[in-house]
Design a protein around this motif. Structure first.
Motif, PDB file in Angstrom:
ATOM      1  N   LEU A 224       1.081  -0.876  -0.167  1.00  0.00           N
ATOM      2  CA  LEU A 224      -0.167   0.434   0.016  1.00  0.00           C
ATOM      3  C   LEU A 224       1.104   1.486  -0.269  1.00  0.00           C
ATOM      4  CD1 LEU A 224      -3.006   0.713  -0.338  1.00  0.00           C
ATOM      5  CD2 LEU A 224      -3.044   0.874   2.311  1.00  0.00           C
ATOM      6  N   HIS A 225       1.561   1.327   0.408  1.00  0.00           N
ATOM      7  CA  HIS A 225       2.465   2.733   0.718  1.00  0.00           C
ATOM      8  C   HIS A 225       3.426   2.245  -0.734  1.00  0.00           C
ATOM      9  CE1 HIS A 225       7.109   4.206   1.660  1.00  0.00           C
ATOM     10  NE2 HIS A 225       5.649   5.114   2.384  1.00  0.00           N
ATOM     11  N   LYS A 226       3.788   1.811  -0.806  1.00  0.00           N
ATOM     12  CA  LYS A 226       4.660   1.725  -2.065  1.00  0.00           C
ATOM     13  C   LYS A 226       4.103   2.357  -3.290  1.00  0.00           C
ATOM     14  CE  LYS A 226       8.570  -1.079  -3.450  1.00  0.00           C
ATOM     15  NZ  LYS A 226       9.060   0.096  -3.309  1.00  0.00           N
ATOM     16  N   VAL A 252      10.579   1.429 -13.864  1.00  0.00           N
ATOM     17  CA  VAL A 252      10.413   0.235 -14.116  1.00  0.00           C
ATOM     18  C   VAL A 252      11.767   0.378 -13.291  1.00  0.00           C
ATOM     19  CG1 VAL A 252      11.697  -1.356 -15.074  1.00  0.00           C
ATOM     20  CG2 VAL A 252       9.889  -0.017 -16.047  1.00  0.00           C
ATOM     21  N   VAL A 253      12.921   0.900 -12.804  1.00  0.00           N
ATOM     22  CA  VAL A 253      14.027   0.692 -11.937  1.00  0.00           C
ATOM     23  C   VAL A 253      13.100   0.569 -10.267  1.00  0.00           C
ATOM     24  CG1 VAL A 253      15.948   1.877 -10.849  1.00  0.00           C
ATOM     25  CG2 VAL A 253      15.453   1.197 -13.107  1.00  0.00           C
ATOM     26  N   PHE A 254      12.533   1.802  -9.767  1.00  0.00           N
ATOM     27  CA  PHE A 254      12.176   1.749  -8.874  1.00  0.00           C
ATOM     28  C   PHE A 254      10.968   0.663  -8.556  1.00  0.00           C
ATOM     29  CE2 PHE A 254       7.715   3.144  -6.342  1.00  0.00           C
ATOM     30  CZ  PHE A 254       8.705   3.032  -5.346  1.00  0.00           C
ATOM     31  N   SER A 255       9.840  -0.033  -9.185  1.00  0.00           N
ATOM     32  CA  SER A 255       9.106  -1.005  -9.287  1.00  0.00           C
ATOM     33  C   SER A 255      10.342  -2.436  -8.663  1.00  0.00           C
ATOM     34  CB  SER A 255       8.701  -1.444 -10.450  1.00  0.00           C
ATOM     35  OG  SER A 255       7.422  -0.141 -11.075  1.00  0.00           O
ATOM     36  N   LEU A 256      10.630  -2.562  -9.360  1.00  0.00           N
ATOM     37  CA  LEU A 256      11.399  -2.924  -9.149  1.00  0.00           C
ATOM     38  C   LEU A 256      12.805  -3.810  -7.905  1.00  0.00           C
ATOM     39  CD1 LEU A 256      13.619  -4.214 -12.269  1.00  0.00           C
ATOM     40  CD2 LEU A 256      11.994  -5.769 -11.716  1.00  0.00           C
ATOM     41  N   SER A 257      13.181  -2.310  -6.875  1.00  0.00           N
ATOM     42  CA  SER A 257      13.794  -2.222  -5.827  1.00  0.00           C
ATOM     43  C   SER A 257      13.418  -3.410  -5.001  1.00  0.00           C
ATOM     44  CB  SER A 257      14.101  -0.631  -5.763  1.00  0.00           C
ATOM     45  OG  SER A 257      12.475  -0.416  -5.136  1.00  0.00           O
ATOM     46  N   GLY A 258      11.721  -3.314  -4.511  1.00  0.00           N
ATOM     47  CA  GLY A 258      11.083  -4.299  -3.612  1.00  0.00           C
ATOM     48  C   GLY A 258      11.147  -5.456  -3.955  1.00  0.00           C
TER      49      GLY A 258
END
Length: 329
Positions: A224-226, A252-258
């Motif tokens: 939820l936070h992300k 895309v890079v940010f989405s892959l971090s988690g």
């Protein structure tokens, strides 16, 4: 269902949700004739602010009633098994180290930003927290979203050059207006680095969970936070001056971090067999979530006199506190 299968399902769900929310503003900006106006209408700051207060309360309960307590039990059990006597709050120390690691990354990111961008200070917008933000105020007085790490904020611009330099006390940064392309790209890269480190530690917190109920609840809160954060970041890059491929790559890079962080936590837990390395990693991740709760959500959303925000925070805390009190929790 097997714990590994649940980990993989939550990893995939986290990846998909971040992709969808970060790329949605790019799609809307591409289809709209006036991207800034179209994107501004997506958010309802009051509603999202109260949701963030709820999430902040859940983060508080997750850290203090679950993660810290569980990490302390695991570390003590490991020391007893290895016959090591340590009369020192190791768990709290490791959590504080995780807190300072995330804050150090954000501070260094802020200091590396090009000079001359947003060094003004406006007491009315002093929300604290110390983290960089993207203050996207339009040149024609339009309101654009501000991508802070913990929540989404709409800053009202006046259209004057002086208004674009005001904001939080820790220098909001324009990603597009009045900035050369190279400078804007550098600022976006630095912001992306900080967000990626931040998101990776949140993913680690999920990956080191060894109980399915705790895993699913923590996944819900982090996702939820992300999702809010991905939406905010997507709106920032959508209204910026980057090329479309770079905007997509940023999201895309940010989405892959988690998911990458969750994979790291899962691999360490599997290789370590739930030993001291796993406990330390969970302690560091706990410090990260404490940073999210205090520095990025509550310090920004809980303002003096905001009883509704406080109520949402208490409700979020109470729900998890009640679940923790249930037999077998």
């Amino acid at each position: 269902m097997d714990l590994i299968a649940v980990q993989l399902l939550t990893l995939t769900a986290l990846l998909v949700s971040c992709h969808v929310f970060s790329l949605l503003p790019l799609v809307l900006a591409w289809r709209a004739s006036k991207p800034s106006s179209a994107l501004s209408n997506i958010l309802r700051p009051n509603v999202l602010g109260k949701v963030n207060c709820f999430v902040g309360g859940v983060f508080l309960a997750t850290c203090f009633l679950h993660l810290l307590a569980e990490t302390r039990e695991d570390i003590e059990a490991t020391f007893q098994r290895d016959r090591i006597v340590v009369e020192y709050p190791i768990t709290e120390l490791v959590a504080c180290i995780g807190f300072f690691i995330v804050h150090l990354v954000e501070t260094l990111t802020h200091r590396c930003l090009p000079h001359g961008h947003g060094h003004g200070h406006s007491p009315s917008q002093d929300v604290g927290g110390g983290q960089p933000s993207c203050n996207l105020v339009g040149e024609e007085g339009t309101t654009r979203p501000s991508a802070r790490y913990g929540a989404i904020q709409l800053d009202k611009g006046t259209g004057n050059p002086s208004a674009q330099g005001t904001g939080s006390p820790n220098s909001p940064v324009d990603l597009h207006d009045n900035a050369p392309s190279g400078g804007g790209n550098l600022q976006t890269l630095l912001l992306l680095i900080a967000l990626t480190v931040h998101g990776t530690f949140e993913g680690v917190a999920i990956g080191v969970q060894t109980k399915q109920s705790a895993l699913l609840w923590l996944f819900f809160v982090v996702a939820l936070h992300k999702s809010f954060l991905a939406l905010s970041l997507g709106m920032s890059v959508a209204t910026g001056n980057l090329s479309l491929p770079l905007k997509v790559v940023t999201c895309v890079v940010f989405s892959l971090s988690g998911p990458v962080g969750q994979g790291i936590g899962l691999l360490v837990t599997d290789a370590d067999g739930g030993g001291l390395a796993t406990d330390i990693l969970q302690g560091l991740a706990t410090g990260t979530l404490l940073h999210v709760a205090f520095m990025e959500v509550l310090s920004k959303e809980l303002k003096p006199g905001d009883l509704l925000g406080l109520l949402c925070c208490v409700i979020g805390f109470s729900i998890l506190a009640g679940l923790t009190a249930l037999p077998g929790s």
